[in-house]
Design an enzyme around this catalytic site. Structure first.
Site, PDB file in Angstrom:
ATOM      1  N   TYR A  53      -0.882  27.140  10.647  1.00 26.64           N
ATOM      2  CA  TYR A  53       0.584  27.161  10.743  1.00 26.64           C
ATOM      3  C   TYR A  53       1.132  28.473  10.203  1.00 26.64           C
ATOM      4  CZ  TYR A  53       0.731  22.070  11.621  1.00 26.64           C
ATOM      5  OH  TYR A  53       0.589  20.807  12.144  1.00 26.64           O
ATOM      6  N   SER A 239       5.671  14.494  16.220  1.00 31.28           N
ATOM      7  CA  SER A 239       6.470  14.575  17.459  1.00 31.28           C
ATOM      8  C   SER A 239       7.155  13.265  17.804  1.00 31.28           C
ATOM      9  CB  SER A 239       5.613  15.062  18.644  1.00 31.28           C
ATOM     10  OG  SER A 239       5.296  16.425  18.495  1.00 31.28           O
ATOM     11  N   LEU A 241      10.139  12.849  17.812  1.00 33.93           N
ATOM     12  CA  LEU A 241      11.334  13.238  18.570  1.00 33.93           C
ATOM     13  C   LEU A 241      10.974  13.973  19.856  1.00 33.93           C
ATOM     14  CD1 LEU A 241      13.658  14.446  15.660  1.00 33.93           C
ATOM     15  CD2 LEU A 241      13.593  12.209  16.779  1.00 33.93           C
ATOM     16  N   GLY A 244      11.992  17.463  20.126  1.00 28.59           N
ATOM     17  CA  GLY A 244      13.429  17.676  20.251  1.00 28.59           C
ATOM     18  C   GLY A 244      14.053  17.083  21.497  1.00 28.59           C
ATOM     19  N   LEU A 246      14.107  14.063  22.535  1.00 32.63           N
ATOM     20  CA  LEU A 246      14.759  12.769  22.288  1.00 32.63           C
ATOM     21  C   LEU A 246      16.002  12.891  21.407  1.00 32.63           C
ATOM     22  CD1 LEU A 246      11.612  10.487  21.872  1.00 32.63           C
ATOM     23  CD2 LEU A 246      13.259  10.477  23.759  1.00 32.63           C
ATOM     24  N   THR A 247      16.347  14.109  21.009  1.00 36.61           N
ATOM     25  CA  THR A 247      17.611  14.313  20.290  1.00 36.61           C
ATOM     26  C   THR A 247      18.748  14.597  21.253  1.00 36.61           C
ATOM     27  OG1 THR A 247      17.450  16.733  20.066  1.00 36.61           O
ATOM     28  CG2 THR A 247      16.289  15.383  18.414  1.00 36.61           C
ATOM     29  N   GLY A 248      18.422  14.982  22.476  1.00 35.83           N
ATOM     30  CA  GLY A 248      19.432  15.339  23.465  1.00 35.83           C
ATOM     31  C   GLY A 248      19.798  16.811  23.486  1.00 35.83           C
ATOM     32  N   LYS A 249      19.184  17.615  22.612  1.00 32.54           N
ATOM     33  CA  LYS A 249      19.635  19.017  22.532  1.00 32.54           C
ATOM     34  C   LYS A 249      19.237  19.834  23.762  1.00 32.54           C
ATOM     35  CE  LYS A 249      15.787  20.796  19.677  1.00 32.54           C
ATOM     36  NZ  LYS A 249      15.497  21.413  18.347  1.00 32.54           N
TER      37      LYS A 249
END
Length: 351
Positions: A53, A239, A241, A244, A246-249
């Site tokens: 990372y 993951s 989300l 990302g 599933l956040t709608g962004k």
């Protein structure tokens, strides 16, 4: 914050844990420090890291996440006693820049020993609470667990046996460098091979598995969930989300400034056939239920009977506050039924 036992260990871990793969690339050290401070204040006691990372991995940023976390521990007296460190050794890869002599990493003794010593040094600690194999040495039908379409890979001629890798990890436990061990991006077969080798050879059992799990990727429920529940191998999911989605962004093609897709365009796992439509259906379901979509996705993952901890990530405090709130959301039976109905109709669109 809810706390759950990790496998058959004596550790209790928070239902949410902090992922750090943005530290050193999307987050400055100062931002990372603020995120870690807030996570501890919220009751999170497990921080997840890896030698490779931040992500995307690159030679110029290698090891940076561990370095930043180690600096945070050094700057926060007593913090080490509050936080369990989870980090990972890279599996077989082309990333020769992870090793001092430039050879391509494998899950063999010299690589694992070099990796763990480096992680201990960078994290400024004398022991790693959970040391995980980031991905298998062998070639997989699909990276990350259970494929929805099976593709038989050709094994490498010098494939490292699981028993050999586990024996090296066992020596790290005996040496006091590692408290417990786990796997990541592993299959049901792989989990059972680790457990079999531990029983037959008197080696440490794996305590955990870190695989992807979300509303759009419930493949863990096929075989892995039963095996891990019966064998007390705790899931630390990543993951939740869907990177990302599933956040709608990213809805309707949006590309927010500073978002991972905008910066790196590496989210193809969540952009396969049917994914956009199904993501929208979950976003609509959350809106109909009066729920923040990110919190609905987190709450769903936390509620699973096989879940030990959901790894959350954030590039800012506002994002972190939203996902932290997901741990306090309880999904009612109507929402759960709607989620399951949608899943049965549409399946795992982002495995």
């Amino acid at each position: 914050m809810d706390y759950r036992k990790l496998g058959r260990t004596d550790l209790s871990v928070s239902a949410l844990s902090l992922g750090t793969m943005t530290f050193g690339r999307q987050n400055t050290p100062e931002e990372a420090f603020a995120i870690m401070d807030r996570a501890v204040d919220a009751g999170i006691n497990l921080f997840d890291n890896a030698e490779m990372y931040p992500i995307p991995p690159a030679e110029e940023t290698r090891f940076r996440c561990e370095e930043i976390m180690g600096d945070w521990f050094a700057a926060r007296p007593g913090a080490r006693d509050k936080v369990l460190i989870a980090t990972k050794v890279a599996g077989r890869s082309e990333m020769g820049w992870l090793r001092q002599d430039g050879h391509k990493p494998k899950l063999i003794a010299r690589d694992i020993n070099e990796a763990v010593d480096g992680s201990l040094r960078r994290l400024k600690t004398d022991v790693i609470d959970l040391y995980q194999v980031h991905w298998p040495d062998r070639k997989m039908p699909q990276f990350g667990g259970n494929p929805t379409v099976f593709d038989l890979p050709v094994p490498a001629e010098d494939e490292t046996p699981i028993e050999e890798t586990l024996a090296v990890l066992g020596k790290l436990v005996d040496a006091g460098k590692v408290r417990h061990i786990g796997v990541s991006n592993e299959s049901t077969w792989g989990v059972m091979q680790y457990l079999r080798a531990a029983e037959l050879k008197g080696l440490p059992r794996i305590a955990s598995i870190q695989n992807a799990y979300s509303l759009v990727n419930r493949t863990f429920e096929v075989n892995l969930a039963e095996a891990c529940l019966r064998e007390d191998v705790g899931l630390l999911c990543y993951s939740a989300l869907a990177q990302g989605y599933l956040t709608g962004k990213y809805r309707n093609g949006r590309l927010p400034e500073g978002a991972r897709k905008t910066l790196f365009d590496r989210l193809q796992r969540y952009e396969g056939p049917g994914a956009e439509e199904v993501n929208d259906l979950y976003l609509d379901l959350a809106a109909e239920a009066g729920l923040d979509p990110a919190q609905m996705a987190i709450a769903f993952a936390v509620s699973r009977p096989f879940m030990t901890s959901v790894i959350i990530g954030a590039t800012g405090i506002a994002q972190l506050e939203t996902v932290l709130g997901g741990a306090d959301v309880v999904l009612g039976p109507e929402v759960m039924e709607a989620i399951d109905a949608l899943h049965r109709a549409r399946g795992n669109v982002s495995p």
